[in-house]
Design an enzyme around this catalytic site. Sequence first.
Site, mmCIF file in Angstrom:
data_model
loop_
_atom_site.group_PDB
_atom_site.id
_atom_site.type_symbol
_atom_site.label_atom_id
_atom_site.label_comp_id
_atom_site.label_asym_id
_atom_site.label_seq_id
_atom_site.Cartn_x
_atom_site.Cartn_y
_atom_site.Cartn_z
ATOM 1 N N LYS A 35 -14.315 -20.906 -9.911
ATOM 2 C CA LYS A 35 -13.188 -21.636 -8.935
ATOM 3 C C LYS A 35 -13.176 -20.182 -7.959
ATOM 4 O O LYS A 35 -13.489 -18.722 -8.104
ATOM 5 C CB LYS A 35 -12.549 -22.167 -8.892
ATOM 6 C CG LYS A 35 -11.173 -21.463 -10.495
ATOM 7 C CD LYS A 35 -9.971 -22.484 -10.780
ATOM 8 C CE LYS A 35 -9.565 -21.502 -12.458
ATOM 9 N NZ LYS A 35 -8.215 -21.302 -12.163
ATOM 10 N N TYR A 256 2.963 5.771 6.385
ATOM 11 C CA TYR A 256 4.345 5.093 6.673
ATOM 12 C C TYR A 256 5.114 5.478 5.328
ATOM 13 O O TYR A 256 5.077 5.599 4.323
ATOM 14 C CB TYR A 256 4.148 3.375 6.576
ATOM 15 C CG TYR A 256 2.774 3.639 7.646
ATOM 16 C CD1 TYR A 256 3.371 3.019 8.913
ATOM 17 C CD2 TYR A 256 1.852 2.301 6.841
ATOM 18 C CE1 TYR A 256 3.213 2.498 9.750
ATOM 19 C CE2 TYR A 256 1.048 1.813 8.123
ATOM 20 C CZ TYR A 256 1.344 2.433 9.524
ATOM 21 O OH TYR A 256 0.834 2.094 11.073
#
Length: 366
Positions: A35, A256
Amino acid sequence: MVRPLRADIDLEALRHNYCLARDLAPQSRSLAVLKADAYGHGLVACARALETLAPALAVACIEEAEVLREAGITSPIVLLEGFFTADELACIDALELWTVVHSDWQVEALLAFRPSRPIPVWLKVDSGMHRLGFTPPRVPALWERLAGAGAQVCDLHLVSHFATADQADTAYFQGQMRTLEALAAELEAPTCLANSPATLSHPRAHGDWNRPGVMLYGSDPLEVANAVSRRLKPVMTLSSEIIAVRHLAAGERVGYGGRWQAQRASRIAVVACGYGDGYDRHARDGTPVLVEGQRAGLAGKVSMDMLTVDITDLPEADIGSRVTLWGRAANGVVLPVDEVARYCDTISYTLLTGVLPRVPRRYHDA
Ligand SMILES: Cc1ncc(COP(=O)(O)O)c(C=O)c1O
């Protein structure tokens, strides 16, 4: 010029890991859980690599099964969440799928349906996960109804999922097992219980079928590794290159928020991989990477397309050096995805399924 980031997928390693799961449980048949795009590794390529080994495949939903059938995969395919609407039953019939049933409305829809041949059905028991399935006292009556519906149902199995099979403390797992063993004995029901951690560490849970998932991709799900889980091989190697090098003075900051601050004169590598590729933005300073197979640590917050690494102690590292974010470097050194996940406060499952489509996959087979 091609952006150097890529995910190399080692299909031989996938088969090696599958064989480890299979050989741990010689009395069981082991299906392969594929999956979520085979946990980010590519649904069709992984199915093709495993189809002659695995007697069945498992996906979450019909859309994933359709992709496999369209690619010509003829193996039995189990739908682990069953169907979401009654009209999907026609598709289950046409594509010859096997289905889990976990809810009353599914049982009613199935029994009202007229398939061209009976559908293999796995009845889901909620033995303690409290996610999908019927509570144990309800199971015998449902089992009897389904077992008596020969036009709709064949190959009836009990299926259940473990909440804590990965943990060293087995008390909760043993409770789930006691519930399941009692039901299976009462109904003389074949079972499918074991996920990867139970396959690896709980032979008691090995049923008629097992359902290993993440271990096929080389991730060790156990809280405490064991002799077999240590033999798993990474299937995905996520790697890129240094595209720039900065020289910083002590006290200067990177990225950042200026989260990382140089404690000494430092060399910082800028690597072409960021959260826009699926690399986790929660990665802490010091999260390991391999630069040409040698360990170094993340320095500063991950950006959308780039991340930054302290290469002060790797003087040979320079623009063009190959950087392994997880997996196996060219010199054979392995950086386990599980280790990277710990630095991101997450699990390998989210890192592997999180690699985004803009990262090209390259498949390698023996
Ligand atoms: C119902 C079910 N079975 C099996 C698996 C495979 O589990 P694992 O990847 O831990 O082996 C999963 C994974 O989420 C699942 O939801």
